[in-house]
Scaffold this motif. Sequence first.
Motif, PDB file in Angstrom:
ATOM      1  N   SER A  79      21.637 -71.739 -46.104  1.00  0.00           N
ATOM      2  CA  SER A  79      21.307 -72.746 -47.461  1.00  0.00           C
ATOM      3  C   SER A  79      22.302 -72.687 -48.353  1.00  0.00           C
ATOM      4  O   SER A  79      22.368 -73.452 -49.244  1.00  0.00           O
ATOM      5  N   GLN A  80      22.919 -71.397 -48.568  1.00  0.00           N
ATOM      6  CA  GLN A  80      24.197 -71.343 -49.608  1.00  0.00           C
ATOM      7  C   GLN A  80      25.531 -71.265 -48.772  1.00  0.00           C
ATOM      8  O   GLN A  80      26.363 -70.910 -49.383  1.00  0.00           O
ATOM      9  N   LEU A  88       3.702 -68.110 -35.000  1.00  0.00           N
ATOM     10  CA  LEU A  88       4.990 -68.694 -35.439  1.00  0.00           C
ATOM     11  C   LEU A  88       5.372 -70.029 -35.147  1.00  0.00           C
ATOM     12  O   LEU A  88       5.873 -70.782 -35.676  1.00  0.00           O
ATOM     13  N   SER A  89       4.874 -70.120 -33.700  1.00  0.00           N
ATOM     14  CA  SER A  89       5.486 -71.171 -33.296  1.00  0.00           C
ATOM     15  C   SER A  89       4.401 -72.365 -33.290  1.00  0.00           C
ATOM     16  O   SER A  89       4.580 -73.592 -32.694  1.00  0.00           O
ATOM     17  N   ARG A 133       9.826 -74.662 -24.157  1.00  0.00           N
ATOM     18  CA  ARG A 133      10.916 -74.603 -25.281  1.00  0.00           C
ATOM     19  C   ARG A 133      12.410 -74.294 -24.910  1.00  0.00           C
ATOM     20  O   ARG A 133      13.458 -74.725 -25.040  1.00  0.00           O
ATOM     21  N   ASP A 136      23.520 -63.358 -49.813  1.00  0.00           N
ATOM     22  CA  ASP A 136      23.911 -64.548 -49.690  1.00  0.00           C
ATOM     23  C   ASP A 136      23.188 -65.673 -50.437  1.00  0.00           C
ATOM     24  O   ASP A 136      23.436 -66.606 -50.427  1.00  0.00           O
ATOM     25  N   GLY A 137      22.116 -65.016 -51.148  1.00  0.00           N
ATOM     26  CA  GLY A 137      21.220 -65.797 -52.001  1.00  0.00           C
ATOM     27  C   GLY A 137      20.291 -66.715 -50.883  1.00  0.00           C
ATOM     28  O   GLY A 137      19.869 -67.668 -51.393  1.00  0.00           O
ATOM     29  N   GLU A 138      20.297 -66.419 -49.615  1.00  0.00           N
ATOM     30  CA  GLU A 138      19.477 -66.975 -48.563  1.00  0.00           C
ATOM     31  C   GLU A 138      18.016 -66.803 -49.125  1.00  0.00           C
ATOM     32  O   GLU A 138      17.131 -67.525 -48.664  1.00  0.00           O
ATOM     33  N   LEU A 145      21.167 -61.251 -46.265  1.00  0.00           N
ATOM     34  CA  LEU A 145      20.285 -62.338 -46.770  1.00  0.00           C
ATOM     35  C   LEU A 145      20.290 -62.650 -48.398  1.00  0.00           C
ATOM     36  O   LEU A 145      20.290 -63.562 -49.131  1.00  0.00           O
ATOM     37  N   GLU A 151      15.438 -59.224 -37.887  1.00  0.00           N
ATOM     38  CA  GLU A 151      15.202 -58.477 -36.875  1.00  0.00           C
ATOM     39  C   GLU A 151      15.905 -57.253 -37.162  1.00  0.00           C
ATOM     40  O   GLU A 151      15.256 -56.062 -36.947  1.00  0.00           O
ATOM     41  N   GLN A 175      20.239 -57.316 -41.899  1.00  0.00           N
ATOM     42  CA  GLN A 175      20.043 -58.262 -42.254  1.00  0.00           C
ATOM     43  C   GLN A 175      19.512 -58.466 -43.626  1.00  0.00           C
ATOM     44  O   GLN A 175      19.999 -59.573 -44.602  1.00  0.00           O
ATOM     45  N   VAL A 195       9.756 -68.564 -45.597  1.00  0.00           N
ATOM     46  CA  VAL A 195      10.116 -67.142 -45.058  1.00  0.00           C
ATOM     47  C   VAL A 195      11.165 -67.032 -44.058  1.00  0.00           C
ATOM     48  O   VAL A 195      11.226 -68.300 -43.104  1.00  0.00           O
ATOM     49  N   TRP A 242      12.505 -64.649 -41.296  1.00  0.00           N
ATOM     50  CA  TRP A 242      12.062 -63.440 -40.570  1.00  0.00           C
ATOM     51  C   TRP A 242      13.374 -62.746 -39.984  1.00  0.00           C
ATOM     52  O   TRP A 242      14.376 -63.371 -39.787  1.00  0.00           O
ATOM     53  N   LYS A 292       4.282 -69.298 -45.126  1.00  0.00           N
ATOM     54  CA  LYS A 292       5.028 -69.591 -43.687  1.00  0.00           C
ATOM     55  C   LYS A 292       6.318 -70.619 -43.799  1.00  0.00           C
ATOM     56  O   LYS A 292       7.278 -70.186 -43.200  1.00  0.00           O
ATOM     57  N   ASP A 293       6.173 -71.540 -44.545  1.00  0.00           N
ATOM     58  CA  ASP A 293       7.464 -72.399 -44.607  1.00  0.00           C
ATOM     59  C   ASP A 293       8.573 -71.904 -45.486  1.00  0.00           C
ATOM     60  O   ASP A 293       9.556 -72.567 -45.269  1.00  0.00           O
TER      61      ASP A 293
END
Lengths: 187, 420
Positions: B261-262, A185-186, B202, A54-56, A51, A43, A47, A39, A41, A36-37
Amino acid sequence: MEFALIADGVPVSEVYDVLGTEEGVARAFAKLDTIKDDVVWWEAGAQPPQLLADGEVVFSTAWNGRVFNAKNAEGQSFEMVWDGQIYDLDLWVIPKGSKNKEAALDFVAFSTATEQLAAQASWISYGPARASSEARIGTFHSDDSIKMADHMPTAAANFKNALQNDFEFWADNADQLNERFNAWLSK
Amino acid sequence: MADSQTASLEPITAADGTPLKKKLAQALFRSRVRAVSLVVPLFAFVMASFVIPILALMWQGVYNDRFSSHMPNLTEQLTMWDGLTEPNEKMYEALVADLKTARADRTIGRAATRVNQEFPGTRSLFTSTARKVKKLKPPFKESVIKANKKWNNIEVWQAMKITSQDLTPGFYATALDGRYTVDQGFVRQDENRQIYVKLFWRTMLISATVMGLCLLLGYPVAYLLATLPLRASNLLMIMVLLPFWTSLLVRTTAWIAILQSQGVINDLMVFVGITADDARFSLIYNMTGTIIAMTHILLPFMILPLYSVMKTIPPSYMRAARSLGATPTMAFIKVYMPQTIPGIGAGGLLVFILAIGYYITPALVGGQDGQLISNMIAYHMQKSLNWSLAAALGGILLAGVLVLYWAYDKVIGIDNMKLG
């Protein structure tokens, strides 16, 4: 959810049976908890390649056509892992009461013919819905050296461990699981 | 007495002989008609494109006849049923009759989808039983349960009883993380499905934060805009307006490039040595990213009303305060700030209300904890096609905004607001 269960060791043939039970859903969420920490996500289909580029993220689920395009048309160094792929079928629908029903039927007949399905495969790496098209799949429209047949999700080497998206399951459970997913998720 | 008075006075007449009073009334009436007819196109446009669609959609939040219109016999039986006793043969018979017609008309999916919203997993129950409907023979209770044993679950019947009522509080219950049941009325949703109330809070929290940040960042900029000499302030104005005119999508995407992050900021911080290469900050795809991007995008909506108010404050007031012995801080707080309140109110309200309905930016950069209630509304409008639930969520949001507007009016006064 399906990927989480496959990752947790559920054989692809049993994924939806397991996911249909309360324990199965809990098991999928428990597996997702482990990543979870880390990832991101997504849509929109555009994307994942972005991602990755970009190396994200270092790996991602994605529509295979997008990855193929990024790899072969844009020169990104991506590799596909076909094991445990989930595939879905696209359908044509003619709305009830359509004014041009005859023309629409003609079009559907034309576009789903063996030849046309094989031709479509030279533009995007999505498998033709007819087995008879397979032998006629050619090369990529802009690059003759790329044999499209190797890049099809339905190619024998890629199709070994594939799961078909079960739309009946999702029609039944999408609302409930979406709420649970967002609640998870939240948390 | 009145009679005698009018009789004694000679009525003043216009050139054509009609009494002047009547003539005046005619002229006034004509000019009023002209004025109204000038507004009619706008009024009709607003009604047709805004008021009526909103009311129609709000109506969907409490009214849904998907089930009753496609399952008329069963609806009749369900109305008579108390919702607690074992479903009887007559109800099963009505079910089979309705499934038969619905299958022939191909409308089975609509009724089934409606029940599925109340009780997940029932859509395929309807469609699969409808496929077998020709084989079902009396007694129907037995044969239907034999076709699929899920029919033996009284909860399915209770869900159908709920959905058979056209006018229902069910969607508002769902939008508030609850469920409307036959026997207990409103009950809380299972804990692991509660999401909407959390998202409402929220949304309020993020909107308030964005409003606060916009005020904090926008106030000095607006002050500079209003007080700098024309050359410099014109340049500054262009710097405010250029992003304002740029597409929202472009600006959001730019933030992705900067914050990821990059991205630029993380690269810079690693380069300077603030953070290690493997411990880069996650500034996007979370609430931080949503707040940063939304603050930037909504900033002009704060600056422009502030500027228009500050422009009208004569600099002599501040000089007068100074000459009477106030320190610069004192003069600013006691004399300048109170005069900008209409601008703060307008900008704050504008930013807050825009932020509450924000959708594209959180969808793109929200990641896992930056999604807002509008993303849920969009999901139910576009993907799950549960428009009634979307309408209920939207209705609650609208009510929330109206309450805030009312509170604002009470505290500061809406007449005191200056939008430009």
